[in-house]
Motif scaffolding. Structure first.
Motif, PDB file in Angstrom:
ATOM      1  N   THR A   1      -3.981 -14.166   6.745  1.00 19.92           N
ATOM      2  CA  THR A   1      -3.796 -15.252   7.704  1.00 19.92           C
ATOM      3  C   THR A   1      -4.100 -16.590   7.050  1.00 19.92           C
ATOM      4  OG1 THR A   1      -4.447 -13.808   9.536  1.00 19.92           O
ATOM      5  CG2 THR A   1      -4.557 -16.176   9.931  1.00 19.92           C
TER       6      THR A   1
ATOM      7  N   ARG B   1       7.364 -21.368  12.777  1.00 15.49           N
ATOM      8  CA  ARG B   1       8.234 -20.666  13.716  1.00 15.49           C
ATOM      9  C   ARG B   1       9.602 -20.417  13.078  1.00 15.49           C
ATOM     10  NH1 ARG B   1       8.097 -24.208  17.253  1.00 15.49           N
ATOM     11  NH2 ARG B   1       6.302 -23.395  18.416  1.00 15.49           N
TER      12      ARG B   1
ATOM     13  N   ASP C   1       3.007 -15.459  13.414  1.00 18.95           N
ATOM     14  CA  ASP C   1       1.991 -14.432  13.648  1.00 18.95           C
ATOM     15  C   ASP C   1       0.924 -14.413  12.553  1.00 18.95           C
ATOM     16  OD1 ASP C   1       3.902 -13.544  11.794  1.00 18.95           O
ATOM     17  OD2 ASP C   1       3.510 -11.435  12.248  1.00 18.95           O
ATOM     18  N   ARG C   2       1.150 -15.107  11.446  1.00 18.32           N
ATOM     19  CA  ARG C   2       0.186 -15.141  10.348  1.00 18.32           C
ATOM     20  C   ARG C   2      -0.494 -16.508  10.236  1.00 18.32           C
ATOM     21  NH1 ARG C   2       2.743 -13.373   4.924  1.00 18.32           N
ATOM     22  NH2 ARG C   2       0.524 -13.447   4.335  1.00 18.32           N
TER      23      ARG C   2
ATOM     24  N   GLN D   1      -2.658 -19.872  12.127  1.00 17.67           N
ATOM     25  CA  GLN D   1      -3.429 -20.499  13.196  1.00 17.67           C
ATOM     26  C   GLN D   1      -3.431 -21.999  12.928  1.00 17.67           C
ATOM     27  OE1 GLN D   1      -7.339 -18.724  13.691  1.00 17.67           O
ATOM     28  NE2 GLN D   1      -6.571 -16.739  13.000  1.00 17.67           N
TER      29      GLN D   1
END
Length: 290
Positions: A70, A89, A95-96, A98
Motif C-alpha cells: 500500500t 482511479r 485499492d492500493r 490511501q
C-alpha cells in the motif's frame, strides 16, 4: 475561490506552459525518483508513505516496483490529493492507495509505527520545522523501517549568485543595475538566512536524522558546476522556480520600466540561447533505518 499555489505550480508554472519543457523536467526527475526508491529498499507487502506527494511521482513509482503493498499519499494541498486520486482511479490502483491531507511536520493522522517506508523528494525545502518533520518520520516508521529522501541544497549556489554581475548563472555586467532590481524581488520573497529553501545544508540533514533517533544514516552529496542544459528563452522567463516566487517575466513586469526590460532581454537572451552561463547545483540523498 482561493488559489492553491502548490497545484498551480506543480502542474503548470514549473513548466512555463511548455509541453516540451515539461517533458524535460519529467525526464530529469525520474532518475531521482528511482534512486530515492532504491535507497528505500522496498519489499513486497509493505506500506510506503509518500510525504508531500505532489503529482504522485514517488508514490506511483513505488507501486510500479512492488506487486503488493500500500502507498499512502500525503500532501498539504487538497487539489493535489484529488489529482493523484484521479490518477490512481484511472490506473486501477485505488485499492492500493490511501490519501491523507497533512504537512510533513504533523503526520498525526497516522498512528505510531504504522508504515515501513517514508519517502520524499524536495519537500523539506518548504518546511520550516524540519526537525519536527524528522521526528514525525521516525514516529510513524515501524522498527527497522526506512526513511529515504532527496533535497536540493540551494545554499550551495548562493555565494555565486550574490555577485552583482551574475544573474541566474549568466554574466550581465552591462545591465548590473537592472539585474539588481530583479534580484531584490526574489530576496524579499525568500531571505537567504531564514527561508526554508535556503537555510540548511547536507550537514543539517544528518543532524536532524540523528536528533530524531535514527541510528543508521547514509548521505550522498552530488555537486555539479556545468553549463546550462537548456537554451529555451521562453521557458527561462516563463518558469517559476518554486511556488512562492514569480517567473522572471512576472518579476520584470513588476519592477522594471519598458526600457529596462528591453535592455535586460537584449543582454540576457543571447546568453541563454547560446548557453553562455554556469549553473551551480548541489543535491543530497539521505537514507536511514529506524
Amino acid at each position: 475561490m482561493s488559489r492553491d499555489i502548490w497545484s498551480e505550480w506543480l502542474l503548470h508554472r514549473r513548466f512555463g506552459g511548455d509541453a516540451q519543457h515539461m517533458q524535460k523536467v519529467l525526464d530529469f526527475l525520474r532518475p531521482i525518483r528511482d534512486k530515492v526508491l532504491h535507497n528505500a529498499r522496498l519489499a513486497e507487502g509493505q506500506t510506503v508513505l509518500d510525504v508531500g506527494c505532489g503529482d504522485g511521482l514517488i508514490g506511483f513509482g513505488a507501486l510500479e516496483k512492488i506487486a503488493s503493498g500500500t502507498v499512502i499519499l500525503s500532501d498539504i494541498s487538497q487539489d493535489l490529493l484529488e489529482y493523484v486520486q484521479s490518477l490512481a482511479r484511472d490506473m486501477g490502483l485505488l485499492d492500493r492507495c490511501q490519501f491523507v491531507r497533512a504537512p510533513a511536520e504533523d503526520l498525526s493522522a497516522l498512528d505510531d509505527a504504522s508504515v515501513d517506508v517514508v519517502a520524499l523528494r524536495s519537500v523539506l525545502i518548504y518546511v520550516s520545522a524540519k526537525q519536527q518533520a524528522f521526528r514525525e518520520f521516525y514516529r510513524v516508521l515501524r522498527p527497522g523501517g526506512r526513511l529515504s529522501l532527496f533535497e536540493p541544497i540551494n545554499r550551495f549556489g548562493i555565494a555565486a549568485s550574490d555577485q552583482p554581475h551574475v544573474f541566474a548563472g549568466y554574466d550581465v555586467t552591462p545591465v548590473i543595475d537592472i539585474a539588481q532590481k530583479i534580484k531584490a524581488v526574489y530576496r524579499q520573497l525568500q531571505p537567504v538566512d531564514s527561508d526554508p529553501m535556503l537555510n540548511f545544508d547536507e550537514r543539517d540533514l544528518i543532524a536532524y536524522a540523528e536528533q530524531a533517533g535514527f541510528g543508521e544514516i547514509h548521505l550522498e552529496l552530488q555537486v555539479d558546476i556545468v553549463p546550462p542544459e537548456d537554451d529555451d528563452w521562453h521557458a527561462f522567463i516563463g518558469t517559476a522556480g518554486n511556488p512562492n516566487i514569480p517567473t522572471l517575466e512576472e518579476a520584470m513586469q513588476q519592477v522594471l520600466t519598458l526600457d529596462e526590460m528591453e535592455r535586460l532581454v537584449a543582454c540576457l537572451r543571447p546568453l541563454v540561447e547560446s548557453r553562455q552561463g554556469i549553473h551551480r547545483r548541489a543535491v543530497a540523498y539521505l537514507w536511514t533505518v529506524k
